[in-house]
Design an enzyme around this catalytic site. Structure first.
Site, short mmCIF file in Angstrom:
data_model
loop_
_atom_site.label_atom_id
_atom_site.label_comp_id
_atom_site.label_asym_id
_atom_site.label_seq_id
_atom_site.Cartn_x
_atom_site.Cartn_y
_atom_site.Cartn_z
N GLY A 13 14.97 9.10 -1.21
CA GLY A 13 13.81 9.54 -0.45
C GLY A 13 13.42 8.45 0.54
O GLY A 13 13.83 7.30 0.38
N GLN A 40 7.67 3.61 6.06
CA GLN A 40 8.67 2.60 5.69
C GLN A 40 9.54 2.19 6.88
O GLN A 40 10.21 1.16 6.84
CB GLN A 40 9.58 3.11 4.56
CG GLN A 40 8.83 3.26 3.23
CD GLN A 40 9.73 3.79 2.14
OE1 GLN A 40 10.02 4.98 2.09
NE2 GLN A 40 10.19 2.92 1.25
N CYS A 79 11.83 1.48 -5.26
CA CYS A 79 11.34 1.73 -3.91
C CYS A 79 12.11 0.85 -2.95
O CYS A 79 12.29 -0.34 -3.22
CB CYS A 79 9.85 1.41 -3.82
SG CYS A 79 9.17 1.74 -2.17
N LEU A 80 12.57 1.42 -1.86
CA LEU A 80 13.36 0.65 -0.89
C LEU A 80 12.52 -0.45 -0.23
O LEU A 80 13.07 -1.39 0.33
CB LEU A 80 13.96 1.59 0.17
CG LEU A 80 15.00 2.58 -0.39
CD1 LEU A 80 15.37 3.61 0.67
CD2 LEU A 80 16.25 1.85 -0.88
N HIS A 133 6.28 10.26 -5.02
CA HIS A 133 6.40 8.86 -4.55
C HIS A 133 6.31 8.81 -3.02
O HIS A 133 5.62 7.95 -2.46
CB HIS A 133 7.74 8.32 -5.07
CG HIS A 133 8.13 6.95 -4.59
ND1 HIS A 133 8.22 5.87 -5.42
CD2 HIS A 133 8.49 6.50 -3.36
CE1 HIS A 133 8.60 4.80 -4.73
NE2 HIS A 133 8.78 5.15 -3.47
N GLU A 134 6.98 9.75 -2.34
CA GLU A 134 6.96 9.74 -0.86
C GLU A 134 5.59 10.12 -0.31
O GLU A 134 5.12 9.53 0.66
CB GLU A 134 8.03 10.70 -0.29
CG GLU A 134 9.46 10.44 -0.73
CD GLU A 134 9.89 9.00 -0.69
OE1 GLU A 134 9.33 8.21 0.10
OE2 GLU A 134 10.79 8.64 -1.48
N HIS A 166 3.34 7.22 -0.30
CA HIS A 166 3.57 6.32 0.84
C HIS A 166 2.73 6.76 2.05
O HIS A 166 2.23 5.92 2.80
CB HIS A 166 5.04 6.34 1.27
CG HIS A 166 5.93 5.36 0.56
ND1 HIS A 166 5.75 4.00 0.64
CD2 HIS A 166 7.03 5.54 -0.21
CE1 HIS A 166 6.72 3.39 -0.07
NE2 HIS A 166 7.50 4.31 -0.59
O1 GNR Z 1 15.60 5.58 -3.53
C1 GNR Z 1 14.59 5.72 -4.24
N1 GNR Z 1 14.76 5.99 -5.55
C2 GNR Z 1 13.73 6.38 -6.38
C3 GNR Z 1 13.96 6.39 -7.74
C4 GNR Z 1 12.98 6.77 -8.62
C5 GNR Z 1 11.76 7.16 -8.13
C6 GNR Z 1 11.49 7.15 -6.76
C7 GNR Z 1 12.48 6.75 -5.89
S1 GNR Z 1 12.16 6.75 -4.21
C8 GNR Z 1 13.26 5.52 -3.65
C9 GNR Z 1 13.28 5.46 -2.15
C10 GNR Z 1 11.93 5.07 -1.61
O2 GNR Z 1 11.48 3.96 -1.65
N2 GNR Z 1 11.22 6.00 -1.07
O3 GNR Z 1 9.99 5.74 -0.59
NI NI Z 2 9.27 4.02 -1.77
#
Ligand code: GNR
Ligand code: NI
Length: 172
Positions: free
Chosen positions: A46, A51, A94-95, A136-137, A140
């Site tokens: 995601g 980001q 999270c990236l 999660h997105e 953000h």
């Molecule tokens: O790549 C991602 N893997 C992930 C794994 C478990 C829960 C959420 C994520 S999102 C993350 C990419 C990211 O930072 N998206 O904002």
């Molecule tokens: Ni993230």
């Protein structure tokens, strides 16, 4: 399409609330496609527009098997319209926090409403990793990060680690 730089924490850019998209036009579609390319290259499941430094309510998600046919979801103005009472604890990454993995509690399934890449309103039910990822997105887009779901102590440990990581990257 282009692979863009992913902003790492701590950075005030990641804490801003994003503005809704008026209409999904060619420019927004280009952002969605660049985000997908950036996400696949990372690799991640995601990515949210802040980001990559864009304060618009745009996310992309693809939790399909990377070895099979990809199933990219491009969403503008995503909203959770219903969430299960059932709560699950899952490890998240999270990236913007490279190499940090922490358990977060969230509703197990959610119903999501969004504008697709053709500006059509759509709704779908997400479960499993896809449900985690969409939530999660959307976090953000409101400036809410993985660490904001943790205890004050854990949050400060991870943020300190991220600051060190950034310093090391600058002097390297
Ligand atoms: O790549 C991602 N893997 C992930 C794994 C478990 C829960 C959420 C994520 S999102 C993350 C990419 C990211 O930072 N998206 O904002
Ligand atoms: Ni993230």
């Amino acid at each position: 399409m282009a692979i863009l730089h992913i902003i790492k924490a701590p950075d005030p850019i990641l804490k801003k609330r994003c503005a809704p998209v008026d209409r999904v036009d060619e420019d927004i579609r280009r952002v969605m496609d660049d985000m997908l390319e950036t996400m696949y290259a990372a690799p991640g499941v995601g990515l949210a527009a802040p980001q990559i430094g864009i304060h618009k309510r745009i996310i992309v998600v693809d939790t399909s098997n990377p070895k099979g046919d990809r199933q990219p979801l491009r969403m503008a103005n995503p909203e959770i319209v219903a969430a299960s009472e059932d709560i699950v604890l899952r490890e998240e990454g999270c990236l913007s926090f490279p190499d940090q993995y922490e358990e977060v509690e969230r509703p197990a399934t959610v119903r999501v409403r969004y504008l697709d890449h053709e500006n059509e309103i759509r709704e779908f039910d997400a479960e499993g990793l896809q449900a985690v990822c969409v939530q999660h997105e959307i976090d953000h887009l409101d400036g809410v990060l993985l660490v904001d779901h943790l205890s004050t102590l854990k949050r400060s440990i991870i943020l300190r680690r991220m600051k060190k990581f950034k310093k090391a990257a600058v002097s390297a």
